[in-house]
Structures are given as C-alpha cells and as structure tokens.
Design a protein around this motif. Structure first.
Motif, PDB file in Angstrom:
ATOM      1  N   ARG A  34       9.619  -2.295 -13.722  1.00  0.00           N
ATOM      2  CA  ARG A  34       8.679  -3.265 -13.579  1.00  0.00           C
ATOM      3  C   ARG A  34       7.365  -2.978 -12.545  1.00  0.00           C
ATOM      4  N   VAL A  35       7.892  -2.430 -11.499  1.00  0.00           N
ATOM      5  CA  VAL A  35       7.110  -1.862 -10.369  1.00  0.00           C
ATOM      6  C   VAL A  35       6.109  -0.882 -10.667  1.00  0.00           C
ATOM      7  N   VAL A  36       6.977   0.297 -11.518  1.00  0.00           N
ATOM      8  CA  VAL A  36       6.331   1.145 -12.144  1.00  0.00           C
ATOM      9  C   VAL A  36       5.007   0.876 -13.110  1.00  0.00           C
ATOM     10  N   ASN A  37       5.490  -0.320 -13.767  1.00  0.00           N
ATOM     11  CA  ASN A  37       4.374  -0.634 -14.822  1.00  0.00           C
ATOM     12  C   ASN A  37       3.135  -1.245 -14.148  1.00  0.00           C
ATOM     13  N   GLN A  38       3.410  -2.021 -13.140  1.00  0.00           N
ATOM     14  CA  GLN A  38       2.432  -2.654 -12.387  1.00  0.00           C
ATOM     15  C   GLN A  38       1.504  -1.621 -11.814  1.00  0.00           C
ATOM     16  N   PHE A  39       2.100  -0.554 -11.354  1.00  0.00           N
ATOM     17  CA  PHE A  39       1.082   0.561 -10.775  1.00  0.00           C
ATOM     18  C   PHE A  39       0.338   1.222 -11.934  1.00  0.00           C
ATOM     19  N   ALA A  40       1.123   1.466 -12.811  1.00  0.00           N
ATOM     20  CA  ALA A  40       0.360   2.195 -14.249  1.00  0.00           C
ATOM     21  C   ALA A  40      -0.661   1.225 -14.659  1.00  0.00           C
ATOM     22  N   ASP A  41      -0.480  -0.041 -14.666  1.00  0.00           N
ATOM     23  CA  ASP A  41      -1.450  -0.882 -15.346  1.00  0.00           C
ATOM     24  C   ASP A  41      -2.888  -0.930 -14.199  1.00  0.00           C
ATOM     25  N   LYS A  42      -2.657  -0.919 -13.040  1.00  0.00           N
ATOM     26  CA  LYS A  42      -3.434  -0.995 -11.987  1.00  0.00           C
ATOM     27  C   LYS A  42      -4.456   0.430 -11.798  1.00  0.00           C
ATOM     28  N   THR A  43      -3.712   1.306 -12.154  1.00  0.00           N
ATOM     29  CA  THR A  43      -4.315   2.727 -12.233  1.00  0.00           C
ATOM     30  C   THR A  43      -4.734   3.556 -13.404  1.00  0.00           C
ATOM     31  N   GLU A  44      -4.497   2.709 -14.425  1.00  0.00           N
ATOM     32  CA  GLU A  44      -4.617   3.241 -15.851  1.00  0.00           C
ATOM     33  C   GLU A  44      -4.053   4.545 -16.161  1.00  0.00           C
ATOM     34  N   LYS A  68       0.966  -1.043   0.109  1.00  0.00           N
ATOM     35  CA  LYS A  68      -0.130  -0.073   0.166  1.00  0.00           C
ATOM     36  C   LYS A  68       0.825   1.346   0.035  1.00  0.00           C
ATOM     37  N   GLU A  69       1.826   1.296   0.721  1.00  0.00           N
ATOM     38  CA  GLU A  69       2.948   2.483   0.970  1.00  0.00           C
ATOM     39  C   GLU A  69       3.500   2.723  -0.450  1.00  0.00           C
ATOM     40  N   THR A  70       3.861   1.765  -1.353  1.00  0.00           N
ATOM     41  CA  THR A  70       4.617   1.941  -2.452  1.00  0.00           C
ATOM     42  C   THR A  70       3.219   2.389  -3.590  1.00  0.00           C
ATOM     43  N   TYR A 111      15.625   1.111  -5.884  1.00  0.00           N
ATOM     44  CA  TYR A 111      15.244  -0.422  -5.950  1.00  0.00           C
ATOM     45  C   TYR A 111      14.953  -0.725  -4.408  1.00  0.00           C
ATOM     46  N   GLU A 112      15.647  -0.221  -3.395  1.00  0.00           N
ATOM     47  CA  GLU A 112      15.377  -0.764  -2.211  1.00  0.00           C
ATOM     48  C   GLU A 112      13.959  -0.218  -1.592  1.00  0.00           C
ATOM     49  N   GLN A 113      13.518   0.813  -2.146  1.00  0.00           N
ATOM     50  CA  GLN A 113      12.308   1.352  -1.576  1.00  0.00           C
ATOM     51  C   GLN A 113      10.986   0.863  -2.531  1.00  0.00           C
ATOM     52  N   LEU A 114      11.327   0.464  -3.568  1.00  0.00           N
ATOM     53  CA  LEU A 114      10.195   0.162  -4.235  1.00  0.00           C
ATOM     54  C   LEU A 114       9.970  -1.669  -4.852  1.00  0.00           C
ATOM     55  N   VAL A 115      11.281  -1.963  -5.111  1.00  0.00           N
ATOM     56  CA  VAL A 115      11.342  -3.404  -5.247  1.00  0.00           C
ATOM     57  C   VAL A 115      11.600  -4.276  -4.036  1.00  0.00           C
ATOM     58  N   ARG A 116      12.373  -3.733  -2.959  1.00  0.00           N
ATOM     59  CA  ARG A 116      12.692  -4.492  -1.708  1.00  0.00           C
ATOM     60  C   ARG A 116      12.934  -6.010  -1.731  1.00  0.00           C
ATOM     61  N   LYS A 117      13.808  -6.235  -2.806  1.00  0.00           N
ATOM     62  CA  LYS A 117      14.433  -7.568  -2.663  1.00  0.00           C
ATOM     63  C   LYS A 117      16.051  -7.512  -2.102  1.00  0.00           C
ATOM     64  N   THR A 118      16.231  -8.655  -1.664  1.00  0.00           N
ATOM     65  CA  THR A 118      17.838  -8.560  -1.547  1.00  0.00           C
ATOM     66  C   THR A 118      18.526  -9.779  -2.197  1.00  0.00           C
TER      67      THR A 118
END
Length: 201
Positions: free
Chosen positions: A176-186, A3-5, A154-161
């Motif tokens: 990829r995270v930006v695209n997920q957001f864009a697809d969800k919110t049109e 939700k924060e992202t 990367y650390e803030q949005l992807v959060r993988k290590t």
C-alpha cells in the motif's frame, strides 16, 4: 507518507530502472495465464512447477538453509488438503479484488496448514510457500519473501504498531505504501516492478 520514506523509495526506483525485468514479466504473464484458464476441479500441479522454476528465483529469490526445504515443499504440495486449499486460492485469484482479498487469502489458511504439518528432515518450507502467495497475488504484495526482512520493511515504511503477525497482512500494508509512492510520482504501473521496488531499498 513522510519525506524520508518518499526519498528512500525514489532512490530505489532509480536503482531499479537499471534492471532488465522483461523475462520476469513474461514469466509472470505465463503463470497468470495458466491460472486464468484453470477451472475448478482441474489439476493444480502447474503451481509447483512455476514456484520452483528458475524464473521464480529471479523474482523472489530463496537463499541459505531455506533452499534445503524444497523437497519438503514438494511433499507438502502433494497433500490432499493442500490441493484443496490451492484450488480455493486459485478461485480467489480469479475473483474481483476487494478490501477483503488479503483477509480471504489468510482465511484459506495455507500457512496455518503448513504449520500443522511435520517433516522428517529440514525445516518447514516457509519461503517457498511465501513465494507461492507472492507470485500469485503480485498485485497485492511485494517480492520480499523472507519473514524477517518483511517485518523490517514494515517497520521502516508502514511504521504502525503492533506489527501484524500475518505475512499476508504485512505484505499488503507495505505494498500500500509502495502504491502511494507510485501514484504520487507516476511510477510504473507494471505490478512486477511495483512489487519488486522494496528490494532495492
């Protein structure tokens, strides 16, 4: 995506809508038009012209000491091996995108080639080379070219290590995270706008 992202990207998108990106969209269209008509064996000199143009400054700004590396970038771009790799990069751009595209960019190895080169003065032109990759593969990356800033995103949005050492791989994951957001919110489908969104976080 948590939700924060989602909320942070939503806020960034409202900030961004105030920006006039028309001239930058035209600049990218001009650059990609030149790439589309380029044929193997032809000159790659036009790439340097675009990467160092004022229009590129508006899209992926370079600041501080990195600005002093421009002459080293110009010298690097004249090298025979650099030109060969640029031709491979342009050929890859013209090919259909796949899950392997980012790995193929890395495999061409322009960044590894720069690491092997020495210059008489100033530092290596990393930001200019990062900008080259970003302007060319705007559909796969973001317009953030500073390595440390990209790692923070990367650390803030992807959060993988662990965080990938590859600039290209980190770019791909953040996008990829930006695209997920864009697809969800049109959110907008324009690549430049999607690529620039994280600069408003």
């Amino acid at each position: 995506m948590n939700k924060e992202t989602m909320e942070r990207l939503q806020h960034a998108s409202t900030q961004m809508n105030q920006e006039d990106l028309a001239s930058s969209i035209a600049f990218i269209a001009d650059f990609h038009g030149k790439v589309a008509t380029w044929l193997p064996g032809e000159s790659v000199d036009f790439i340097l012209d675009f990467v160092t143009a004022p229009g590129a400054d508006q899209i992926a700004p370079i600041s501080g000491d990195a600005l002093d590396t421009k002459s080293n970038f110009e010298f690097f771009m004249e090298k025979k091996q650099t030109r060969k790799k640029l031709g491979e990069l342009l050929a890859l751009w013209k090919a259909p995108r796949t899950k392997e595209t980012l790995n193929q960019i890395d495999a061409i190895g322009l960044k590894k080639w720069l690491a092997r080169n020495e210059f008489r003065s100033e530092d290596k032109p990393w930001d200019y080379l990062n900008r080259l990759h970003v302007l060319l593969f705007l559909d796969q990356m973001t317009t953030v070219i500073d390595d440390h800033q990209l790692t923070t995103l990367y650390e803030q949005l992807v959060r993988k290590t662990p965080v990938p050492t590859s600039f290209v791989r980190r770019q791909g994951e953040v996008r990829r995270v930006v695209n997920q957001f864009a697809d969800k919110t049109e959110f907008t489908q324009v690549d430049l706008v999607r690529a620039s969104l994280v600069r408003f976080l």
